[in-house]
Design an enzyme around this catalytic site. Structure first.
Site, PDB file in Angstrom:
ATOM      1  N   THR A 107      -1.593  -6.726  -8.029  1.00 19.26           N
ATOM      2  CA  THR A 107      -2.737  -5.913  -7.653  1.00 19.26           C
ATOM      3  C   THR A 107      -3.695  -5.911  -8.829  1.00 19.26           C
ATOM      4  O   THR A 107      -3.252  -5.936  -9.981  1.00 19.26           O
ATOM      5  CB  THR A 107      -2.317  -4.464  -7.326  1.00 19.26           C
ATOM      6  OG1 THR A 107      -3.456  -3.599  -7.367  1.00 19.26           O
ATOM      7  CG2 THR A 107      -1.314  -3.939  -8.331  1.00 19.26           C
ATOM      8  N   CYS A 221      -9.817  -7.557  -5.518  1.00 18.07           N
ATOM      9  CA  CYS A 221      -8.749  -6.751  -4.936  1.00 18.07           C
ATOM     10  C   CYS A 221      -7.917  -7.713  -4.119  1.00 18.07           C
ATOM     11  O   CYS A 221      -8.469  -8.550  -3.391  1.00 18.07           O
ATOM     12  CB  CYS A 221      -9.306  -5.627  -4.068  1.00 18.07           C
ATOM     13  SG  CYS A 221      -8.022  -4.671  -3.229  1.00 18.07           S
TER      14      CYS A 221
END
Length: 254
Positions: A107, A221
């Site tokens: 992430t 992202c």
């Protein structure tokens, strides 16, 4: 120039090297579940990368710890970063204990606490911003747009790494557009929901960043690549999930 033009490894040469010197593959540690939809993409990309390099029935050696993202998401929005760091550090220690040779934090946003995680383990962390910046530099990108969660776009842990370590100028959307990008990530993409109108909103924001001088845009992202791909826009896109996985494959075979 193409964001896919730069490769971290050449499969034929890697295959010949391993055939001559014996197969040596590092175990990839994955800290996933943030969200699990993007972790699936990581897992697939890592295994496809190893197979492309080695052929046959080769697949990646992986040790995965997956967290409950609801817990992480709540702490993020409450600004309780040290608590998220403790959770992820414990996960990283379990990955290391499971035999991982290095760690991927799967992430962008949670690289906010990468320094705290690094303090708790002895294996290296392959930083997602570094993997992305290496390709940007190789492609001659000096000014790039950044999309991601509000935390990634507004806080310094990601932008400053690109600016200070790699000399790449970073531009982010305006406040209203940042809120739209953030909301779509958490309310839709992390739920596995893909909507055409949300893609069009992202593409409009990408065009605005390009008009502000961004030569390319980072999909910063790990869920954004589920919504927007290069085929949707003429603006070069750099998908951090793919680039992070490519770097991991190269490191695993180094």
């Amino acid at each position: 120039m193409s964001p896919d033009a730069t490769q971290y490894f050449q499969p034929v040469f890697v295959h010949l090297y391993l055939k001559q010197y014996g197969e040596i593959m590092k175990t990839i540690g994955m800290l996933g579940g943030m969200s699990w939809e993007s972790t699936v993409t990581y897992y697939e990309a890592l295994n496809k990368g190893i197979k492309a390099a080695l052929g046959g029935l080769h697949s990646a050696k992986i040790c995965l710890h997956s967290v409950d993202f609801e817990e992480i998401k709540t702490l993020q929005h409450e600004g309780k970063w040290e608590e998220t760091a403790a959770i992820l550090a414990n996960g990283a220690k379990s990955v290391e204990a499971g035999g991982a040779d290095f760690l991927l934090i799967c992430t962008n946003t949670m690289h906010q606490v990468a320094p705290q995680i690094a303090e708790q383990i002895s294996i290296p962390i392959l930083h997602i911003a570094d993997a992305t910046a290496d390709v940007l530099k190789a492609d001659g990108i000096t000014k790039v747009g950044l999309l991601g969660t509000r935390f990634t776009m507004e806080q310094d842990f990601y932008k400053n790494r690109l600016i200070e370590h790699f000399g790449i100028d970073v531009v982010v959307p305006g406040e209203a557009d940042r809120e739209s990008v953030h909301t779509i990530i958490y309310d839709e993409l992390c739920q596995g929901q893909i909507y055409t109108e949300s893609r069009e909103r992202y593409l409009a924001i990408i065009d605005l960043l390009h008009k502000r001088g961004a030569q390319a845009v980072i999909l910063g992202c790990t869920e954004i690549g589920l919504l927007v791909q290069q085929r949707h826009t003429h603006v070069p896109l750099y998908d951090t999930t793919k680039l992070h996985a490519d770097a991991a494959v190269a490191f695993a075979l180094s």
